[in-house]
Design a protein around this motif. Structure first.
Motif, short mmCIF file in Angstrom:
data_model
loop_
_atom_site.label_atom_id
_atom_site.label_comp_id
_atom_site.label_asym_id
_atom_site.label_seq_id
_atom_site.Cartn_x
_atom_site.Cartn_y
_atom_site.Cartn_z
N VAL A 33 0.85 -1.20 0.00
CA VAL A 33 0.00 0.00 0.00
C VAL A 33 0.88 1.25 0.00
N ILE A 34 1.93 1.25 0.82
CA ILE A 34 2.84 2.40 0.83
C ILE A 34 3.47 2.58 -0.55
N ASP A 35 3.87 1.47 -1.17
CA ASP A 35 4.50 1.53 -2.48
C ASP A 35 3.54 2.08 -3.53
N LYS A 36 2.26 1.76 -3.39
CA LYS A 36 1.26 2.26 -4.34
C LYS A 36 1.17 3.78 -4.29
N HIS A 37 1.21 4.32 -3.08
CA HIS A 37 1.06 5.77 -2.92
C HIS A 37 2.39 6.53 -3.01
N TYR A 38 3.48 5.85 -2.64
CA TYR A 38 4.81 6.48 -2.66
C TYR A 38 5.78 5.57 -3.39
N PRO A 39 5.64 5.46 -4.71
CA PRO A 39 6.48 4.53 -5.47
C PRO A 39 7.95 4.95 -5.48
N ASN A 40 8.79 3.95 -5.68
CA ASN A 40 10.23 4.15 -5.85
C ASN A 40 10.94 4.62 -4.58
N ASN A 41 10.39 4.27 -3.43
CA ASN A 41 11.12 4.47 -2.18
C ASN A 41 11.92 3.19 -1.92
N PRO A 42 13.24 3.25 -1.87
CA PRO A 42 14.04 2.02 -1.76
C PRO A 42 13.78 1.21 -0.49
N ASP A 43 13.48 1.90 0.60
CA ASP A 43 13.20 1.18 1.84
C ASP A 43 11.90 0.38 1.72
N VAL A 44 10.90 0.99 1.13
CA VAL A 44 9.61 0.33 0.96
C VAL A 44 9.73 -0.84 -0.01
N VAL A 45 10.38 -0.61 -1.13
CA VAL A 45 10.54 -1.66 -2.14
C VAL A 45 11.37 -2.81 -1.58
N GLY A 46 12.44 -2.47 -0.86
CA GLY A 46 13.28 -3.49 -0.25
C GLY A 46 12.52 -4.31 0.77
N ASN A 47 11.65 -3.66 1.53
CA ASN A 47 10.84 -4.38 2.51
C ASN A 47 9.93 -5.40 1.84
N ILE A 48 9.35 -5.02 0.70
CA ILE A 48 8.47 -5.96 -0.01
C ILE A 48 9.26 -7.21 -0.38
N GLY A 49 10.45 -7.02 -0.93
CA GLY A 49 11.28 -8.16 -1.29
C GLY A 49 11.66 -9.00 -0.09
N ALA A 50 11.99 -8.33 1.01
CA ALA A 50 12.40 -9.05 2.22
C ALA A 50 11.25 -9.88 2.79
N PHE A 51 10.06 -9.30 2.82
CA PHE A 51 8.92 -10.04 3.38
C PHE A 51 8.51 -11.21 2.48
N LEU A 52 8.69 -11.05 1.19
CA LEU A 52 8.43 -12.19 0.30
C LEU A 52 9.40 -13.33 0.60
N MET A 53 10.64 -13.00 0.88
CA MET A 53 11.59 -14.03 1.28
C MET A 53 11.16 -14.70 2.59
N MET A 54 10.72 -13.90 3.54
CA MET A 54 10.32 -14.42 4.84
C MET A 54 9.08 -15.29 4.73
N LEU A 55 8.33 -15.09 3.67
CA LEU A 55 7.14 -15.91 3.40
C LEU A 55 7.46 -17.06 2.44
N ASN A 56 8.77 -17.35 2.33
CA ASN A 56 9.24 -18.46 1.50
C ASN A 56 8.93 -18.27 0.01
N LYS A 57 9.02 -17.01 -0.44
CA LYS A 57 8.81 -16.71 -1.84
C LYS A 57 9.99 -15.88 -2.37
N PRO A 58 11.23 -16.41 -2.21
CA PRO A 58 12.39 -15.60 -2.61
C PRO A 58 12.43 -15.24 -4.09
N ALA A 59 11.95 -16.14 -4.96
CA ALA A 59 11.96 -15.83 -6.39
C ALA A 59 11.09 -14.61 -6.70
N GLU A 60 9.97 -14.50 -5.99
CA GLU A 60 9.10 -13.34 -6.18
C GLU A 60 9.73 -12.08 -5.60
N GLY A 61 10.58 -12.26 -4.61
CA GLY A 61 11.21 -11.11 -3.97
C GLY A 61 12.35 -10.52 -4.77
#
Length: 299
Positions: A174-202
């Protein structure tokens, strides 16, 4: 849990003149802190129709706290980390009543960040995670302060601490939708995908985060981790080393270097180099490459 906990940041107020009574609306935090529920409700209810918007807003903040007083419960909250915890919360009716008061306050003062934060806090504490994500979407639409992203990111940290990785992922999107291209936000999305066992998606998110902030050690390291988890060892090595080269925190550098040493042993099969790294950075129990379990090889 105490009998009453203030909604974070709702106590930021200035002294306001009285409205047809000797008591001031600015007295309400003291009444709530003293657990004087009836007195607080009486005082604040008398200000809901004040001609001053600032007083009406304070009245609704006060009534938010009043709605929660005496309605404590213990919540068993499951998480994505394979467990859960018992923690303090509030009854559903109390939460609903508190949110209604904050919604009124938000209509009166849409650019008061503390109102948005208070609403997110109550929904988080009550385990109302889907409502929390919806509330964030609304707040991102309404609140226009320059401090918005940092304010919303604070809840991502809290959700991570709670082990609510799926919620944290949805919240971050949701943050990324409203504030795109923030590296912290984008990086968090990738990190949480890894934590949810979806590293390829991250990986695409982490690649994007690295391109947005090439000197950030966390995103580079996380990209290496994602490649490691998807068995792309050469790329993992590249980005692990990049993350290490950018890391300035000595404690984190030591911890990451130990992990890297294990990687060099297990994935690159260079036991001699791995042992050197592990002797330098790992506790004896974590020096896996330095024993006699398998013959030394080099790559």
């Amino acid at each position: 849990m105490r009998g009453m906990v203030f909604v974070p940041l709702l106590l930021a107020f200035t002294s306001i003149g009285a409205y047809s009574q000797s008591a001031k609306i600015s007295d309400w935090p003291h009444l709530v802190d003293a657990n004087k529920r009836d007195a607080a409700q009486k005082l604040c209810s008398s200000y809901v129709d004040s001609p001053k918007i600032s007083e009406k807003v304070e009245a609704q903040k006060c009534l938010t706290n009043v709605a929660l007083m005496g309605n404590d419960i213990v919540l068993l909250d499951g998480n994505n980390a394979g467990g859960g915890e018992l923690r303090g919360s509030y009854t559903r009716d109390a939460v609903d009543a508190a949110i209604k008061h904050l919604d009124i306050a938000m209509e009166l003062a849409p650019q008061d960040l503390s109102i948005h934060q208070g609403r997110l806090h109550i929904l988080e504490v009550s385990g109302s995670y889907s409502d929390m994500v919806k509330a964030l979407d609304q707040s991102c639409t309404i609140y226009k302060g320059a401090d918005a992203v940092e304010a919303w990111l604070a809840y991502v940290v809290e959700l991570d601490d709670l082990g609510q990785y799926r919620v944290a992922l949805d919240f971050s999107k949701v943050i990324d939708k409203h504030y795109p291209n923030n590296p912290d936000v984008v990086g968090n999305i990738g990190a949480f995908l890894m934590m949810l066992n979806k590293p390829a998606e991250g990986i695409p998110y982490l690649q994007r985060a690295v391109s947005l902030s090439p000197k950030d050690p966390i995103n580079s390291w996380d990209l290496g981790r994602a490649y490691d988890l998807t068995n792309h060892s050469e790329l993992a090595d590249k980005w692990y080393r990049k993350g290490l080269s950018l890391e300035t925190d000595k404690k984190q550098l030591a911890e990451s270097s130990c992990i890297y040493g294990n990687f060099v042993d297990e994935k690159l099969h260079n036991r001699e180099r791995a042992c050197d790294l592990e002797k330098k950075y790992c506790a004896p129990k974590d020096q896996r490459a330095c024993g006699d379990q398998h013959p030394m090889t080099q790559k």
